[in-house]
Write a protein that holds these residues in place. Structure first.
Motif, PDB file in Angstrom:
ATOM      1  N   PRO A  24       0.833  -1.201   0.000  1.00  0.00           N
ATOM      2  CA  PRO A  24       0.000   0.000   0.000  1.00  0.00           C
ATOM      3  C   PRO A  24       0.875   1.261   0.000  1.00  0.00           C
ATOM      4  N   ILE A  25       0.449   2.239  -0.794  1.00  0.00           N
ATOM      5  CA  ILE A  25       1.154   3.524  -0.840  1.00  0.00           C
ATOM      6  C   ILE A  25       0.127   4.591  -0.503  1.00  0.00           C
ATOM      7  N   ARG A  26       0.224   5.114   0.718  1.00  0.00           N
ATOM      8  CA  ARG A  26      -0.769   6.086   1.175  1.00  0.00           C
ATOM      9  C   ARG A  26      -0.099   7.355   1.638  1.00  0.00           C
ATOM     10  N   GLY A  27      -0.680   8.479   1.263  1.00  0.00           N
ATOM     11  CA  GLY A  27      -0.163   9.773   1.696  1.00  0.00           C
ATOM     12  C   GLY A  27      -1.109  10.839   1.178  1.00  0.00           C
ATOM     13  N   GLU A  28      -0.672  12.098   1.238  1.00  0.00           N
ATOM     14  CA  GLU A  28      -1.487  13.217   0.741  1.00  0.00           C
ATOM     15  C   GLU A  28      -1.918  12.968  -0.706  1.00  0.00           C
ATOM     16  N   GLY A  29      -3.186  12.760  -0.946  1.00  0.00           N
ATOM     17  CA  GLY A  29      -3.688  12.593  -2.312  1.00  0.00           C
ATOM     18  C   GLY A  29      -3.267  11.285  -2.984  1.00  0.00           C
ATOM     19  N   ILE A  34      -0.205  -1.648  -4.655  1.00  0.00           N
ATOM     20  CA  ILE A  34       0.444  -2.476  -5.677  1.00  0.00           C
ATOM     21  C   ILE A  34       0.374  -3.928  -5.212  1.00  0.00           C
ATOM     22  N   VAL A  35      -0.176  -4.776  -6.075  1.00  0.00           N
ATOM     23  CA  VAL A  35      -0.231  -6.215  -5.790  1.00  0.00           C
ATOM     24  C   VAL A  35       0.737  -6.887  -6.759  1.00  0.00           C
ATOM     25  N   ARG A  36       1.809  -7.361  -6.196  1.00  0.00           N
ATOM     26  CA  ARG A  36       2.914  -7.905  -6.995  1.00  0.00           C
ATOM     27  C   ARG A  36       2.908  -9.429  -6.913  1.00  0.00           C
ATOM     28  N   GLU A  37       2.925 -10.094  -8.069  1.00  0.00           N
ATOM     29  CA  GLU A  37       3.062 -11.555  -8.063  1.00  0.00           C
ATOM     30  C   GLU A  37       4.430 -11.846  -7.452  1.00  0.00           C
ATOM     31  N   ASN A  38       4.501 -12.835  -6.557  1.00  0.00           N
ATOM     32  CA  ASN A  38       5.677 -12.914  -5.695  1.00  0.00           C
ATOM     33  C   ASN A  38       6.446 -14.227  -5.763  1.00  0.00           C
ATOM     34  N   THR A  39       6.061 -15.122  -6.684  1.00  0.00           N
ATOM     35  CA  THR A  39       6.737 -16.427  -6.671  1.00  0.00           C
ATOM     36  C   THR A  39       7.342 -16.836  -8.013  1.00  0.00           C
ATOM     37  N   GLU A  40       7.031 -16.091  -9.091  1.00  0.00           N
ATOM     38  CA  GLU A  40       7.556 -16.546 -10.390  1.00  0.00           C
ATOM     39  C   GLU A  40       8.048 -15.374 -11.231  1.00  0.00           C
ATOM     40  N   GLY A  41       7.665 -15.286 -12.490  1.00  0.00           N
ATOM     41  CA  GLY A  41       8.181 -14.218 -13.352  1.00  0.00           C
ATOM     42  C   GLY A  41       9.692 -14.357 -13.522  1.00  0.00           C
ATOM     43  N   LEU A  42      10.394 -13.239 -13.491  1.00  0.00           N
ATOM     44  CA  LEU A  42      11.855 -13.281 -13.645  1.00  0.00           C
ATOM     45  C   LEU A  42      12.544 -13.852 -12.411  1.00  0.00           C
ATOM     46  N   TYR A  43      11.760 -14.022 -11.335  1.00  0.00           N
ATOM     47  CA  TYR A  43      12.298 -14.599 -10.105  1.00  0.00           C
ATOM     48  C   TYR A  43      12.009 -16.103 -10.039  1.00  0.00           C
TER      49      TYR A  43
END
Ligand code: NAD
Ligand code: IPM
Ligand code: MN
Length: 322
Positions: free
Chosen positions: A96-101, A106-115
């Motif tokens: 989560p990215i929370r602040g003024e406005g 961001i939901v990032r796939e965390n087990t595959e892809g380039l990793y």
């Protein structure tokens, strides 16, 4: 009794995690903490950064509070965090990215892809295989759609114009969004990096593949004051690990200047995950009150130390309870 494994790790992980842990202990005296050592420091001392026993200890916890670990670019060293994410199948990295406005997750796939971990080195080239599976894409798409359903809409960060693997990812996200009835748009990840920084109000939930989410979340930290502020949750079916988005920051380690907010907010996410949103909110609000009082670490232009900032949050948490 709730069991929370605590991994301080390396560098500033050893400074910010104790702060977060003290705050958790104050709001939830029923948590039983136990320390688990993993990381580069352990590798230097013992030759092993993490082993089966360590993974078993992490598995035995109801949740894991994690600091950061140093990953040297040494071909003989495998990233321990990647090992843990894979072993516990923590497929959703929620940032989560929370602040003024700004209110984006961001939901990032965390087990595959380039990793994928499928890599090899030949004399004149080195290869890393980018794996995007249907199952992996469907489950992260489902996670993101469920979240977006309770919020506003979904953006799929991708590079399907070039990468065949992302065509499958986009297809899975399209199908899940239609099934869930979630408004969904698509954006090439390079354009998204800029547009998110210029027009954060256009975004709500962003789902993307592993390394794109890694890069996008560090860039997004710019919107809210830097890496010292961003927490994350690594969620799987049976396990969950909570950690700052930042790393071990060797450049500022052992100086009592690291911002502990990312770690404290990761602790708040842990409390929510344990089914205690009231305590999570109490921690979040205490952090906000301390910031409003002008107490800040040097990355935010203040002069407070890591420990002093933590002590101020602890006082506020106590006041909130009274
Ligand atoms: P980093 O996130 O550690 O630091 C990047 C910059 O942000 C540095 O200038 C640092 O001083 C600053 N910063 C980070 N956290 C801060 C905080 N809480 N307060 C104030 N300033 C903060 O990234 P890096 O320098 O690229 O990586 C350092 C090491 O950390 C590497 O070995 C890397 O592999 C590792 N790393 C680990 C994790 C993790 O364990 N989750 C995440 C990212 C990087
Ligand atoms: C993160 C980190 C990790 C990643 C590294 C340390 C393996 O950068 O959690 O964002 O690339 O996922
Ligand atoms: Mn990262």
């Amino acid at each position: 009794m709730v069991k929370v494994a605590v991994v301080e790790g390396d560098g500033i992980g050893r400074e910010v995690v104790p702060v977060a842990r003290d705050i958790l202990a104050a709001v939830r005296p029923d948590i039983e903490f136990f320390d688990v050592e993993v990381g580069y420091g352990r590798w230097e001392r013992t030759g092993s950064a993490c082993d089966e026993e360590t993974i078993a200890a992490l598995r035995s916890a109801d949740a894991i509070l994690f600091g950061a670990i140093t990953t040297p670019p040494d071909p003989g060293y495998r990233s321990v965090l990647m090992q843990i994410r894979r072993a516990l199948d923590l497929y959703a990295n929620v940032r989560p990215i929370r602040g003024e406005g700004v209110d984006v997750v961001i939901v990032r796939e965390n087990t595959e892809g380039l990793y994928s971990g499928i890599e090899w080195t030949e004399p004149d080239r080195a290869c890393t295989v980018r794996v995007v599976s249907r199952r992996g894409s469907e489950r992260i798409a489902r996670y993101a759609c469920t979240l977006a359903k309770s919020r506003r809409h979904l953006t799929v960060g991708n590079k399907a114009n070039v990468l065949k693997s992302d065509c499958l990812f986009v297809e899975a996200c399209t199908a899940e969004a239609a099934r869930a009835g979630v408004p969904c748009t698509f954006c090439y990840i390079d354009a998204l990096c800029l547009d998110l920084l210029m027009h954060p109000d256009r975004y709500d939930v962003i789902v993307t593949t592993n390394i794109f989410g890694d890069i996008l979340s560090d860039a997004a930290a710019y919107l809210v004051g830097g890496l010292g502020l961003l927490p994350s949750a690594n969620i799987g079916e049976g396990h969950a690990l909570f950690e700052p988005v930042h790393g071990s920051a060797p450049d500022i380690a052992d100086k009592n200047v690291a911002n502990p907010i990312a770690a404290i907010r990761s602790g708040a996410m842990l409390l929510s995950h344990l089914g205690d949103p009231a305590s999570a909110a109490a921690v979040e609000e205490a952090v906000d009150r301390v910031l409003r009082a002008g107490i800040r670490t040097p990355d935010l232009g203040g002069a407070a130390g890591t420990r002093e900032f933590g002590a101020a949050v602890l006082r506020e948490v106590g006041r909130g309870k009274a």
